[in-house]
Design an enzyme around this catalytic site. Structure first.
Site, short mmCIF file in Angstrom:
data_model
loop_
_atom_site.label_atom_id
_atom_site.label_comp_id
_atom_site.label_asym_id
_atom_site.label_seq_id
_atom_site.Cartn_x
_atom_site.Cartn_y
_atom_site.Cartn_z
N ARG A 218 -8.49 0.93 5.85
CA ARG A 218 -8.49 0.91 4.30
C ARG A 218 -9.53 -0.05 3.67
NH1 ARG A 218 -4.21 3.84 2.22
NH2 ARG A 218 -2.24 4.20 3.49
N LYS B 149 -0.07 -9.97 8.33
CA LYS B 149 0.16 -8.57 8.50
C LYS B 149 -0.93 -7.90 9.21
CE LYS B 149 1.62 -3.89 6.85
NZ LYS B 149 1.74 -3.00 5.71
N TYR C 113 -13.53 -2.30 -0.30
CA TYR C 113 -14.94 -1.79 -0.76
C TYR C 113 -15.96 -2.69 -0.85
CZ TYR C 113 -17.73 1.35 -3.61
OH TYR C 113 -18.73 1.95 -4.28
N THR D 208 0.83 -1.02 -0.03
CA THR D 208 0.02 0.04 -0.05
C THR D 208 0.91 1.28 0.13
OG1 THR D 208 -1.73 -1.10 1.23
CG2 THR D 208 -2.05 1.09 1.26
N THR D 209 2.05 1.36 0.48
CA THR D 209 2.79 2.42 0.89
C THR D 209 3.51 2.87 -0.50
OG1 THR D 209 2.97 1.82 3.14
CG2 THR D 209 4.81 3.42 2.10
N TYR E 16 -2.90 -9.65 4.79
CA TYR E 16 -2.96 -8.24 5.20
C TYR E 16 -4.21 -7.77 5.65
CZ TYR E 16 -1.71 -3.51 4.87
OH TYR E 16 -1.50 -2.03 5.21
N ILE F 110 6.09 -5.07 9.97
CA ILE F 110 6.43 -4.58 8.45
C ILE F 110 6.24 -2.89 8.77
CG2 ILE F 110 5.32 -4.01 6.00
CD1 ILE F 110 4.71 -7.20 6.12
#
Length: 294
Positions: A140, A164, A109, A46-47, A135, A206
């Site tokens: 998010r 994660k 979503y 994502t980062t 994850y 992480i």
């Protein structure tokens, strides 16, 4: 089966002023973290602003990181989304020889039920030999993977090797740690609570802040794994305010602002994100070079 321990770094994607990828900046970042004792690298998470990257750009980033890393550290590759069939196709069509595992985010979503989340990861695992790290990042994705679902997946599928966990809920991490198989890794996805999660039996973090302070974070995590609690917290309290600052205007806006100040790469991001404000830059500079950090 080998487990992931210690400090992983969620790599950003540096951009130039014109929006193109800054591969020199990416090289500097990878060398910076590899030379400062982190344990593994996460590519296209994502980062990395992956949702704004084109297919060819992703391919070029992968090749760049592989060439710089030269197999020094394990690599984790982000491949996730909210279309199960599409994820399976992407995994099938990429060479994973240089990657330890795939990091795959819970579908966002569409907000599936716990059974839907279970069936999603089951379908992925049944269509690949790759190791999968789940994850979980509810803020998010809009949905939370509950501990019972994680334990169910961990017990039923050997190739689901870890999670994660970025719900921000320490108790949720502890519930997973309590019941998970020994071979399954619980990795904190949250810089703020990484230390108590590791002290409670987690396998590492992480990290976003480790991109700026790789040696400090790696040392903190190592001390925590050795149960040297006071020493670990002494490092944490030196960086806690910086962790707050890098999330003040969102991720990766904040960490890119820090990396710019450290002269590692520029702070450009792609819309819909915007660059860190001059106010944020000043705050980070003051914290980095001010009397409070001496």
């Amino acid at each position: 089966m080998k487990k992931l321990y210690g400090t992983g770094v969620a790599l950003v994607t540096p951009f130039k002023r014109d929006g193109k990828i800054d591969f020199e900046g990416l090289e500097k970042i990878v060398k910076h973290v590899v030379e400062n004792e982190v344990d593994y690298l996460v590519v296209l998470g994502t980062t990395a602003e992956t949702s704004t990257l084109k297919k060819e750009e992703k391919k070029n980033i992968i090749e760049c990181v592989k060439n710089i890393n030269q197999k020094k550290l394990p690599l984790i590759l982000g491949i996730g989304g909210n279309n199960t069939e599409d994820i399976i196709e992407k995994i099938k069509n990429i060479n994973l020889d240089d990657f330890f595992a795939i990091l795959s985010v819970s579908p966002y979503y569409n907000r599936p039920s716990q059974e839907g989340i279970y069936q999603h990861f089951k379908s992925i695992v049944n269509n690949t030999d790759a190791k999968i790290i789940i994850y979980n990042v509810p803020k998010r994705t809009g949905s939370n993977i509950l501990p019972d679902t994680v334990i169910r997946l961990a017990n039923e599928f050997e190739n689901i090797v870890g999670i994660k966990e970025a719900s921000g809920n320490i108790l949720q991490s502890y519930k997973i740690i309590e019941k998970k198989p020994i071979s399954f890794s619980l990795i904190s996805g949250d810089d703020f609570i990484a230390l108590p999660v590791i002290l409670g039996g987690g396998d590492g973090v992480i990290s976003v802040i480790a991109q700026g302070f790789p040696k400090k974070v790696s040392e903190m995590v190592s001390l925590a794994k050795e149960n040297k609690i006071q020493e670990a917290f002494s490092i944490f309290y030196k960086i806690i305010n910086m962790i707050e600052l890098i999330y003040e205007e969102g991720n990766p806006t904040g960490i890119k602002t820090l990396l710019k100040i450290l002269k590692i790469c520029n702070s450009y991001v792609r819309l819909p994100l915007i660059r860190g404000t001059s106010f944020l830059e000043k705050k980070i500079e003051n914290k980095l070079y001010g009397k409070s950090n001496n």
